[in-house]
Design an enzyme around this catalytic site. Structure first.
Site, mmCIF file in Angstrom:
data_model
loop_
_atom_site.group_PDB
_atom_site.id
_atom_site.type_symbol
_atom_site.label_atom_id
_atom_site.label_comp_id
_atom_site.label_asym_id
_atom_site.label_seq_id
_atom_site.Cartn_x
_atom_site.Cartn_y
_atom_site.Cartn_z
ATOM 1 N N LYS A 1 -68.191 -64.863 -18.235
ATOM 2 C CA LYS A 1 -68.810 -63.672 -17.636
ATOM 3 C C LYS A 1 -68.254 -62.369 -18.212
ATOM 4 O O LYS A 1 -68.875 -61.316 -18.072
ATOM 5 C CB LYS A 1 -68.662 -63.681 -16.121
ATOM 6 C CG LYS A 1 -67.248 -63.613 -15.607
ATOM 7 C CD LYS A 1 -67.211 -63.733 -14.082
ATOM 8 C CE LYS A 1 -65.806 -63.726 -13.537
ATOM 9 N NZ LYS A 1 -65.088 -62.472 -13.801
ATOM 10 N N ASP A 2 -67.087 -62.442 -18.886
ATOM 11 C CA ASP A 2 -66.489 -61.243 -19.473
ATOM 12 C C ASP A 2 -66.928 -60.992 -20.910
ATOM 13 O O ASP A 2 -66.655 -59.925 -21.467
ATOM 14 C CB ASP A 2 -64.954 -61.357 -19.466
ATOM 15 C CG ASP A 2 -64.371 -61.386 -18.057
ATOM 16 O OD1 ASP A 2 -64.995 -60.800 -17.154
ATOM 17 O OD2 ASP A 2 -63.298 -61.990 -17.872
ATOM 18 N N ARG B 1 -72.514 -56.297 -8.470
ATOM 19 C CA ARG B 1 -73.478 -57.378 -8.238
ATOM 20 C C ARG B 1 -73.299 -57.958 -6.845
ATOM 21 O O ARG B 1 -74.275 -58.147 -6.094
ATOM 22 C CB ARG B 1 -73.278 -58.468 -9.304
ATOM 23 C CG ARG B 1 -74.082 -59.744 -9.057
ATOM 24 C CD ARG B 1 -73.638 -60.857 -10.006
ATOM 25 N NE ARG B 1 -72.243 -61.197 -9.849
ATOM 26 C CZ ARG B 1 -71.762 -62.009 -8.906
ATOM 27 N NH1 ARG B 1 -72.585 -62.569 -8.032
ATOM 28 N NH2 ARG B 1 -70.478 -62.271 -8.828
ATOM 29 N N ARG B 2 -72.049 -58.252 -6.483
ATOM 30 C CA ARG B 2 -71.789 -58.788 -5.144
ATOM 31 C C ARG B 2 -72.106 -57.746 -4.081
ATOM 32 O O ARG B 2 -72.716 -58.059 -3.057
ATOM 33 C CB ARG B 2 -70.329 -59.245 -5.040
ATOM 34 C CG ARG B 2 -70.009 -60.481 -5.868
ATOM 35 C CD ARG B 2 -68.544 -60.855 -5.784
ATOM 36 N NE ARG B 2 -68.248 -62.026 -6.608
ATOM 37 C CZ ARG B 2 -67.171 -62.161 -7.368
ATOM 38 N NH1 ARG B 2 -66.263 -61.197 -7.414
ATOM 39 N NH2 ARG B 2 -66.975 -63.255 -8.079
ATOM 40 N N ARG C 1 -59.658 -54.631 -6.317
ATOM 41 C CA ARG C 1 -59.239 -55.107 -7.632
ATOM 42 C C ARG C 1 -57.975 -55.944 -7.482
ATOM 43 O O ARG C 1 -57.320 -55.937 -6.472
ATOM 44 C CB ARG C 1 -58.946 -53.919 -8.571
ATOM 45 C CG ARG C 1 -60.132 -53.087 -8.985
ATOM 46 C CD ARG C 1 -60.985 -53.710 -10.058
ATOM 47 N NE ARG C 1 -60.224 -54.206 -11.203
ATOM 48 C CZ ARG C 1 -59.846 -53.480 -12.248
ATOM 49 N NH1 ARG C 1 -60.136 -52.193 -12.289
ATOM 50 N NH2 ARG C 1 -59.188 -54.014 -13.249
ATOM 51 N N ARG D 1 -55.691 -60.082 -3.881
ATOM 52 C CA ARG D 1 -56.880 -59.915 -3.032
ATOM 53 C C ARG D 1 -56.699 -60.600 -1.689
ATOM 54 O O ARG D 1 -57.103 -60.076 -0.644
ATOM 55 C CB ARG D 1 -58.122 -60.467 -3.750
ATOM 56 C CG ARG D 1 -58.468 -59.696 -5.013
ATOM 57 C CD ARG D 1 -59.737 -60.199 -5.647
ATOM 58 N NE ARG D 1 -59.875 -59.694 -7.012
ATOM 59 C CZ ARG D 1 -60.993 -59.694 -7.696
ATOM 60 N NH1 ARG D 1 -62.105 -60.157 -7.151
ATOM 61 N NH2 ARG D 1 -61.033 -59.232 -8.935
ATOM 62 N N CYS E 1 -71.073 -54.482 -16.559
ATOM 63 C CA CYS E 1 -70.425 -54.568 -15.250
ATOM 64 C C CYS E 1 -70.879 -53.463 -14.307
ATOM 65 O O CYS E 1 -70.633 -53.518 -13.110
ATOM 66 C CB CYS E 1 -68.912 -54.529 -15.412
ATOM 67 S SG CYS E 1 -68.286 -52.984 -16.110
#
Length: 318
Positions: A84-85, A132-133, A150, A156, A243
């Site tokens: 995804k990166d 996106r989330r 972050r 987290r 992103c």
């Protein structure tokens, strides 16, 4: 040991990145006995700037550019990335040498009282660093309060306890790879939240002209994962997403066919365009481009234009 049997593997220094890289190395050792592997830790822009949302950092390759530079300069022989990166456009001298079997691409909810998204309290505070989330959470429940979050998984989880949050959303694949054994309140279904392009998959990036490394890593390639990622990345490339753009997509292979679904959202989740497409797995990239074109014509172009204008306005005022 001869130089021919020595391999330098580039990796970010985060705990999850090193777990992923060490897994790749262990698999390569099984399939290529006699080789010696050494990890070269490389810090990326995305690692260095942790006090700003990813969407405000701009550009592409936030977690890959420095690794790719080292690869081009011959300082490392291969780089292990989360798919995804990886930017949809690679440097002309580089290529994806292998995509190992994909982990679960779903997102996961971890909440304080183990409630799922439907049962979270009114105006629940949810932490995530992903636009996106954020957009898909707000599309599902506009009352949610989304806060930027972050840091690595441990950070987290700690902030869930200390920052007055009701829940956090993270990639299920990351939880699994980290060996997380705590409670997961919900594996969020795709009809509520589609993942990031490539989520759950790894990409092993190499130099195009390095036949030795190409042969070495090719044994890790999973054909079905490769086809699915190809379809998703083709869609993202056509949409010119990054992103700072709320785009989700997921492809799966069934009986030599690709089934691809995708979503484009406004940042507040108030307007979404969701569509799907399927066809022969031999046409994965074309299917991704076709679905993206269809979504752009049905309103996606306007949404993406508005989001990019808003993003540029924020950057100009920094």
């Amino acid at each position: 040991m001869t130089k021919e049997k020595q391999v330098i593997v580039g990796s970010r220094g985060s705990k999850l990145a090193l777990i992923q890289t060490n897994w790749v190395i262990s698999e390569l050792k099984k399939l290529n006995p006699g080789y010696e592997f050494r990890i070269e830790k490389i810090s990326t822009k995305g690692d260095k700037i942790t006090d700003a949302p990813l969407s405000r950092l701009g550009g592409v390759g936030l977690f890959t550019k420095e690794l790719e530079t080292a690869l081009m300069k011959g300082k490392i022989d291969l780089a292990v990335h989360s798919a995804k990166d990886v930017p949809t456009e690679l440097h002309e001298g580089l290529m994806i040498g292998a995509t190992p079997t994909r982990e679960d691409p779903h997102d996961a909810l971890i909440s304080n009282n183990n409630a799922n998204l439907e049962k979270l309290p009114d105006n629940a505070r949810i932490g995530t660093s992903s636009l996106r989330r954020r957009a898909q959470l707000l599309a599902f429940r506009p009352d949610f309060k989304i806060l930027d979050l972050r840091g690595n998984l441990d950070t987290r989880l700690k902030k869930l306890e200390t920052d007055d949050l009701d829940a956090i959303v993270v990639a299920h694949a990351g939880l699994r790879r980290m060996g997380y054994t705590g409670p997961i309140s919900q594996i969020i279904p795709f009809d509520i939240m589609l993942p990031a392009v490539g989520q759950g998959s790894l990409c092993i990036e190499i130099r195009k002209d390095d036949a030795r490394i190409q042969k070495l890593v090719s044994c890790l390639n999973d054909a079905q994962t490769r086809i699915a990622i190809e379809a998703e990345r083709a869609l993202l490339a056509k949409l010119q997403g990054g992103c700072q753009v709320p785009i989700g997509a997921h492809a799966q292979i069934q009986k030599h066919e690709v089934f691809l679904e995708a979503i484009i959202c406004t940042a507040d989740g108030g307007h979404t365009i969701k569509d799907s497409h399927h066809g022969p797995s031999t046409q994965a990239a074309a299917l991704g481009e076709e679905l993206a074109g269809r979504m752009l014509e049905s309103g996606g172009k306007r949404i993406l234009h508005e989001i990019r204008q808003e993003f540029q306005s924020r950057v100009d005022h920094l």
